[in-house]
Design a protein around this motif. Structure first.
Motif, PDB file in Angstrom:
ATOM      1  N   SER A 173       0.805  -1.125  -0.039  1.00 36.18           N
ATOM      2  CA  SER A 173      -0.106  -0.028   0.123  1.00 36.18           C
ATOM      3  C   SER A 173       0.960   1.264  -0.052  1.00 36.18           C
ATOM      4  CB  SER A 173      -0.895   0.012   1.200  1.00 36.18           C
ATOM      5  OG  SER A 173      -1.539  -0.933   1.399  1.00 36.18           O
ATOM      6  N   ALA A 177       1.090   3.297  -5.401  1.00 39.80           N
ATOM      7  CA  ALA A 177       0.709   4.337  -6.139  1.00 39.80           C
ATOM      8  C   ALA A 177       2.180   4.736  -7.013  1.00 39.80           C
ATOM      9  CB  ALA A 177       0.515   5.669  -5.459  1.00 39.80           C
ATOM     10  N   GLN A 189      -5.968   6.096  -4.862  1.00 38.22           N
ATOM     11  CA  GLN A 189      -5.653   5.094  -4.010  1.00 38.22           C
ATOM     12  C   GLN A 189      -6.887   5.476  -2.964  1.00 38.22           C
ATOM     13  OE1 GLN A 189      -1.838   4.394  -2.653  1.00 38.22           O
ATOM     14  NE2 GLN A 189      -2.457   3.365  -0.669  1.00 38.22           N
ATOM     15  N   ARG A 190      -7.196   4.183  -2.357  1.00 42.77           N
ATOM     16  CA  ARG A 190      -8.234   4.238  -1.103  1.00 42.77           C
ATOM     17  C   ARG A 190      -7.466   3.196  -0.134  1.00 42.77           C
ATOM     18  NH1 ARG A 190     -14.669   3.603  -0.135  1.00 42.77           N
ATOM     19  NH2 ARG A 190     -14.644   3.505   2.104  1.00 42.77           N
ATOM     20  N   ASP A 191      -7.336   3.470   1.168  1.00 42.79           N
ATOM     21  CA  ASP A 191      -6.744   2.527   2.046  1.00 42.79           C
ATOM     22  C   ASP A 191      -8.099   2.100   2.789  1.00 42.79           C
ATOM     23  OD1 ASP A 191      -4.030   2.670   1.514  1.00 42.79           O
ATOM     24  OD2 ASP A 191      -4.119   4.692   2.493  1.00 42.79           O
ATOM     25  N   ALA A 233      -5.121  -1.765   0.482  1.00 42.92           N
ATOM     26  CA  ALA A 233      -5.277  -0.625  -0.500  1.00 42.92           C
ATOM     27  C   ALA A 233      -5.904  -1.025  -1.838  1.00 42.92           C
ATOM     28  CB  ALA A 233      -3.941   0.091  -0.666  1.00 42.92           C
ATOM     29  N   LEU A 235      -6.485   0.291  -5.625  1.00 42.24           N
ATOM     30  CA  LEU A 235      -5.990   1.606  -6.524  1.00 42.24           C
ATOM     31  C   LEU A 235      -6.536   1.398  -7.963  1.00 42.24           C
ATOM     32  CD1 LEU A 235      -3.305   0.525  -4.696  1.00 42.24           C
ATOM     33  CD2 LEU A 235      -2.577   2.719  -5.310  1.00 42.24           C
TER      34      LEU A 235
END
Ligand SMILES: C[S@@+](CC[C@H](N)C(=O)[O-])C[C@H]1O[C@@H](n2cnc3c(N)ncnc32)[C@H](O)[C@@H]1O
Length: 238
Positions: A173, A177, A189-191, A233, A235
């Protein structure tokens, strides 16, 4: 242990996924974290909302993700691929078109797809940039790659309890990116935090045994259920 090497070693990876057992054991313990969000649901929403017409999935595992996307978008042209014949057979058994293929040699013409999925698998490929270049090749201009991966602290407390150290892979994570940015112009990106719940000590040992038998043997006994934090994560790159 050099975890980066052991996660990408071709012989180890092939052995790890020669049957569906290890993956099924690991999948069974995961549930949503404090925000009650599942990374698989986030990934599926991203794929479906991008409204692709042709999707390729790389490292599809047992095919549940592909099946769930097709259940939402029945007419979608979706091809799942995996290095493991056992995974491809399991995916076909769900009624999904699937073929055996390594991520770095996809048997498709340039620009065949407008969507691609690589969920929890880019940490296994022998050469990350070659695999991502291959995904880029089979995507049309403007096509989107959706990925999921784990962070450096993913299940790290369980590994520490067993006397090990966090599993730091080549695609976490924390650096995903930047890696995707070498091949795609825009990365979002979203965690997502998750939780692994083990009903008893034997279940935690069984989980560890799927990838680190020595840690499974070393985990000190505990009573009752135990929950550990997972860090993932999701993405999208285009
Ligand atoms: C951790 S599993 C994830 C499976 C599935 N995407 C999921 O989220 O449940 C990793 C999968 O990637 C596959 N795999 C590993 N290395 C690969 C490679 N170089 N090319 C294609 N598939 C690969 C494995 O066989 C396995 O099915």
């Amino acid at each position: 242990m050099d975890t980066t090497t052991s996660m990408t070693d071709a012989g180890r990876v092939a052995g790890q996924y020669a049957t569906t057992d290890n993956l099924s054991t690991r999948r069974s313990v995961w549930g949503p974290g404090p925000e009650w969000v599942s990374p698989v649901d986030v990934l599926r929403t991203l794929v479906v909302s991008s409204q692709p017409s042709h999707v390729v999935e790389i490292g599809c595992g047992t095919g549940q993700f592909a099946r769930s996307v097709l259940d939402e978008v029945p007419g979608l042209h979706y091809v799942a691929t995996d290095l493991s014949p056992a995974m491809v057979a399991a995916t076909r058994a769900l009624g999904v078109t699937a073929t055996v293929a390594p991520a770095d040699r996809l048997p498709f013409a340039d620009g065949s797809f407008d969507g691609a999925v690589a969920a929890w698998m880019l940490y296994h490929v022998p050469d990350l940039d070659t695999a991502l270049g291959e995904v880029r090749r089979v995507l049309r201009d403007g096509g989107t790659l959706h990925v999921a991966t784990n962070g450096r602290e993913h299940l790290a407390d369980l590994l520490r309890d067993a006397g090990g150290s966090p599993l730091v892979t080549q695609f976490t994570s924390e650096d995903a990116a930047e890696v995707l940015g070498r091949h795609f112009g825009r990365v979002v990106q979203r965690d997502v935090e998750t939780r692994a719940t083990f009903p008893h000590h034997a279940a935690a040992c069984a989980y560890l045994a799927t990838f680190a038998p020595a840690l499974a043997r070393a985990l000190p006994p505990f009573e009752g259920p135990r929950t550990y934090a997972g860090h993932t994560a999701v993405l999208s790159a285009r």
